[in-house]
Write a protein that holds these residues in place. Structure first.
Motif, PDB file in Angstrom:
ATOM      1  N   UNK A 390       9.148 -12.579  -4.315  1.00 55.58           N
ATOM      2  CA  UNK A 390       7.933 -11.888  -3.870  1.00 55.58           C
ATOM      3  C   UNK A 390       7.191 -11.285  -5.061  1.00 55.58           C
ATOM      4  N   UNK A 391       5.872 -11.348  -5.006  1.00 53.33           N
ATOM      5  CA  UNK A 391       5.023 -10.766  -6.047  1.00 53.33           C
ATOM      6  C   UNK A 391       4.181  -9.659  -5.435  1.00 53.33           C
ATOM      7  N   UNK A 392       4.126  -8.512  -6.096  1.00 52.04           N
ATOM      8  CA  UNK A 392       3.429  -7.333  -5.580  1.00 52.04           C
ATOM      9  C   UNK A 392       2.171  -7.081  -6.399  1.00 52.04           C
ATOM     10  N   UNK A 393       1.059  -6.853  -5.705  1.00 52.59           N
ATOM     11  CA  UNK A 393      -0.213  -6.608  -6.372  1.00 52.59           C
ATOM     12  C   UNK A 393      -0.490  -5.133  -6.601  1.00 52.59           C
ATOM     13  N   UNK A 394      -1.764  -4.811  -6.792  1.00 54.50           N
ATOM     14  CA  UNK A 394      -2.174  -3.430  -7.085  1.00 54.50           C
ATOM     15  C   UNK A 394      -2.372  -2.641  -5.798  1.00 54.50           C
ATOM     16  N   UNK A 395      -1.809  -1.446  -5.710  1.00 54.03           N
ATOM     17  CA  UNK A 395      -1.922  -0.657  -4.482  1.00 54.03           C
ATOM     18  C   UNK A 395      -3.294  -0.013  -4.322  1.00 54.03           C
ATOM     19  N   UNK A 396      -3.646   0.264  -3.074  1.00 55.79           N
ATOM     20  CA  UNK A 396      -4.772   1.131  -2.735  1.00 55.79           C
ATOM     21  C   UNK A 396      -4.179   2.444  -2.247  1.00 55.79           C
ATOM     22  N   UNK A 397      -4.585   3.539  -2.883  1.00 49.42           N
ATOM     23  CA  UNK A 397      -3.944   4.826  -2.607  1.00 49.42           C
ATOM     24  C   UNK A 397      -4.647   5.588  -1.490  1.00 49.42           C
ATOM     25  N   UNK A 398      -3.863   6.318  -0.714  1.00 44.25           N
ATOM     26  CA  UNK A 398      -4.391   7.205   0.318  1.00 44.25           C
ATOM     27  C   UNK A 398      -4.916   8.473  -0.339  1.00 44.25           C
ATOM     28  N   UNK A 399      -6.115   8.893   0.026  1.00 41.60           N
ATOM     29  CA  UNK A 399      -6.664  10.157  -0.483  1.00 41.60           C
ATOM     30  C   UNK A 399      -6.144  11.285   0.399  1.00 41.60           C
ATOM     31  N   UNK A 400      -5.255  12.094  -0.131  1.00 42.92           N
ATOM     32  CA  UNK A 400      -4.587  13.084   0.698  1.00 42.92           C
ATOM     33  C   UNK A 400      -3.966  14.158  -0.184  1.00 42.92           C
ATOM     34  N   UNK A 401      -3.947  15.392   0.299  1.00 47.19           N
ATOM     35  CA  UNK A 401      -3.307  16.488  -0.439  1.00 47.19           C
ATOM     36  C   UNK A 401      -1.878  16.745   0.043  1.00 47.19           C
ATOM     37  N   UNK A 402      -1.423  15.959   1.003  1.00 45.83           N
ATOM     38  CA  UNK A 402      -0.125  16.198   1.631  1.00 45.83           C
ATOM     39  C   UNK A 402       0.808  14.997   1.506  1.00 45.83           C
ATOM     40  N   UNK A 403       0.297  13.805   1.785  1.00 44.43           N
ATOM     41  CA  UNK A 403       1.106  12.587   1.760  1.00 44.43           C
ATOM     42  C   UNK A 403       0.841  11.816   0.479  1.00 44.43           C
ATOM     43  N   UNK A 404       1.904  11.463  -0.227  1.00 50.65           N
ATOM     44  CA  UNK A 404       1.795  10.582  -1.391  1.00 50.65           C
ATOM     45  C   UNK A 404       1.801   9.166  -0.845  1.00 50.65           C
ATOM     46  N   UNK A 405       0.619   8.676  -0.498  1.00 54.08           N
ATOM     47  CA  UNK A 405       0.555   7.478   0.310  1.00 54.08           C
ATOM     48  C   UNK A 405      -0.051   6.266  -0.358  1.00 54.08           C
ATOM     49  N   UNK A 406       0.519   5.114  -0.041  1.00 54.86           N
ATOM     50  CA  UNK A 406      -0.062   3.820  -0.389  1.00 54.86           C
ATOM     51  C   UNK A 406      -0.685   3.262   0.883  1.00 54.86           C
ATOM     52  N   UNK A 407      -1.987   3.059   0.842  1.00 57.14           N
ATOM     53  CA  UNK A 407      -2.710   2.599   2.026  1.00 57.14           C
ATOM     54  C   UNK A 407      -2.566   1.093   2.214  1.00 57.14           C
ATOM     55  N   UNK A 408      -2.688   0.358   1.118  1.00 56.15           N
ATOM     56  CA  UNK A 408      -2.528  -1.093   1.149  1.00 56.15           C
ATOM     57  C   UNK A 408      -1.740  -1.533  -0.082  1.00 56.15           C
ATOM     58  N   UNK A 409      -0.914  -2.575   0.085  1.00 56.55           N
ATOM     59  CA  UNK A 409      -0.123  -3.096  -1.022  1.00 56.55           C
ATOM     60  C   UNK A 409      -0.056  -4.615  -0.890  1.00 56.55           C
ATOM     61  N   UNK A 410      -0.888  -5.353  -1.632  1.00 57.66           N
ATOM     62  CA  UNK A 410      -0.874  -6.817  -1.537  1.00 57.66           C
ATOM     63  C   UNK A 410       0.481  -7.372  -1.966  1.00 57.66           C
ATOM     64  N   UNK A 411       0.947  -8.356  -1.221  1.00 63.11           N
ATOM     65  CA  UNK A 411       2.227  -9.004  -1.549  1.00 63.11           C
ATOM     66  C   UNK A 411       2.099 -10.489  -1.277  1.00 63.11           C
ATOM     67  N   UNK A 412       2.772 -11.276  -2.098  1.00 66.75           N
ATOM     68  CA  UNK A 412       2.801 -12.718  -1.898  1.00 66.75           C
ATOM     69  C   UNK A 412       4.240 -13.171  -1.751  1.00 66.75           C
ATOM     70  N   UNK A 413       4.565 -13.650  -0.548  1.00 68.11           N
ATOM     71  CA  UNK A 413       5.887 -14.213  -0.268  1.00 68.11           C
ATOM     72  C   UNK A 413       5.727 -15.731  -0.304  1.00 68.11           C
ATOM     73  N   UNK A 414       6.107 -16.379  -1.424  1.00 65.42           N
ATOM     74  CA  UNK A 414       5.805 -17.804  -1.629  1.00 65.42           C
ATOM     75  C   UNK A 414       6.304 -18.682  -0.488  1.00 65.42           C
ATOM     76  N   UNK A 415       5.459 -19.652  -0.128  1.00 60.13           N
ATOM     77  CA  UNK A 415       5.836 -20.599   0.929  1.00 60.13           C
ATOM     78  C   UNK A 415       6.763 -21.668   0.362  1.00 60.13           C
TER      79      UNK A 415
END
Length: 415
Positions: A390-415
């Motif tokens: 699996x290959x992991x791309x660049x995350x999109x971070x959640x804007x928040x003062x409480x949760x250290x959050x990743x909103x989106x995380x692209x991943x490629x699971x090769x076929x």
């Protein structure tokens, strides 16, 4: 709430601009505060509510966070646990016994703990194993996916749903409500609704779902946790429908989003540190326990909670007055070089690892820590052994003062 003023520290950890910065940039500010002789005073964080506060003391060192956490007789949770200014009432509605002090807190913690019988714990573990396998089945050869949607967000909500007895058809609305509750500020921006309106809607959905199931289990018990919850009794106390509804809100939000975020952060860290991934796989049975603790320390999904001083007291020379808010910045304590060797390094063999990811100890230490660790151990065994490329791309971070959050995380699971 105190209205007294005192000098504010010149390091900004209160503005929206500060919380919009990347984690590593914020950490440099927290490092400066950890070097101070004691907690520092700051103006309040941005408020999502028409509510004002005087400010807060920042407990940024591991030592100070543990001290406050272990002394509920000095630092109360009953006035609320949010660092951002927020009225007491919605906090109580969302947090259940997180906003209680002993002896009341002790009673309700015992009631919930009584429902986790050895039989239920064994049942939950089998469900986690089955669900983790099913999730990874869908990822093998899946190609491009959002890892958060396709994996991280699924196992914790499946676990909560199985524990409480939520029907598969009703899982998605519950999951969405829980996630919206944690990210209510962003949801309000996207829908042009005020944050309080968004939060109340999600609270009601989760509360009503739990009460409906509780009433059904009283009429017809089943082999699930909700049956144990409605039947649990400690010192003559049983949980009411309203209290079960409040527990559901806590379980489905805190129990869901924290494990979800830890999963995303850990997957990203293992991808960026392939030597750590290889080391884990080389001796799985020995290293997975310490690795899970490092997943939690590294991610610190809940960045902060607060307490309110109930009497005049002192923390390493900082004079705290009765009524002052004290913010516990777990995200800072988990990077404290006085406790952690090379705290900015992701190290799955770290030992000891007295992280604050489940709280600073004391009466409010996370009741679900065992379930969270079981989910992480089980899911990552499936992921790392069955999807090695699996290959992991660049995350999109959640804007928040409480949760250290990743909103989106692209991943490629090769076929």
């Amino acid at each position: 709430m105190t209205t007294a003023t005192r000098p504010e520290h010149d390091v900004d950890i209160s503005s929206k601009a500060f919380w919009d910065k990347p984690f590593d940039e914020r950490e440099r500010s927290f490092a400066r505060l950890r070097a101070e002789p004691g907690p520092t005073w700051h103006p309040p964080l941005p408020a999502d509510f028409p509510y004002t506060e005087a400010g807060f003391w920042a407990a940024t060192t591991h030592q100070d966070i543990v001290h406050v956490s272990k002394h509920p007789e000095l630092f109360s949770s009953a006035e609320g646990v949010a660092v951002s200014p927020m009225p007491k009432e919605p906090q109580i509605a969302m947090s259940f016994f997180l906003t209680m002090d002993p002896p009341e807190h002790t009673i309700f913690r015992k009631l919930i703990s009584a429902a986790f019988t050895p039989r239920q714990v064994n049942r939950i573990q089998h469900q986690i194993e089955r669900n983790a396998k099913d999730i990874v089945d869908t990822l093998v050869g899946a190609g491009e996916v959002d890892f958060v949607t396709a994996c991280s967000s699924l196992l914790p909500m499946y676990t909560v749903s199985d524990m409480i007895g939520i029907a598969p058809a009703d899982r998605e609305p519950v999951r969405q409500a829980a996630e919206t509750l944690f990210g209510a500020g962003e949801e309000a921006i996207s829908t042009d609704q005020d944050t309080l309106t968004v939060m109340i809607a999600q609270v009601e959905l989760l509360r009503n779902a739990a009460i409906e199931i509780a009433e059904a289990r009283r009429r017809r018990p089943e082999e699930d946790l909700m049956t144990n919850i409605v039947q649990a009794e400690v010192d003559g106390h049983r949980l009411t429908n309203d209290q079960i509804g409040a527990f559901m809100i806590l379980l489905s939000s805190a129990g869901n989003d924290t494990t979800k975020q830890t999963t995303s952060h850990a997957m990203l860290a293992l991808d960026r540190n392939r030597d750590q991934r290889d080391r884990l796989l080389a001796d799985w049975d020995t290293r997975i326990g310490p690795a899970v603790d490092e997943f939690v320390r590294w991610s610190t999904p809940v960045m902060d909670f607060s307490r309110t001083a109930v009497t005049d007291t002192e923390i390493r020379g900082s004079k705290i007055r009765a009524g002052d808010k004290v913010a516990l910045f777990y995200c800072s304590g988990n990077r404290d070089a006085a406790v952690f060797d090379r705290p900015g390094t992701f190290d799955i063999t770290r030992n000891p690892n007295p992280h604050l990811g489940f709280g600073g100890g004391g009466v409010h230490y996370c009741l679900g820590s065992h379930v969270a660790k079981t989910q992480l151990r089980t899911l990552f065994h499936e992921l790392l052994t069955r999807t090695p490329n699996v290959e992991i791309g660049a995350p999109t971070w959640l804007r928040n003062t409480f949760v250290h959050g990743i909103k989106h995380l692209p991943a490629n699971f090769p076929r």
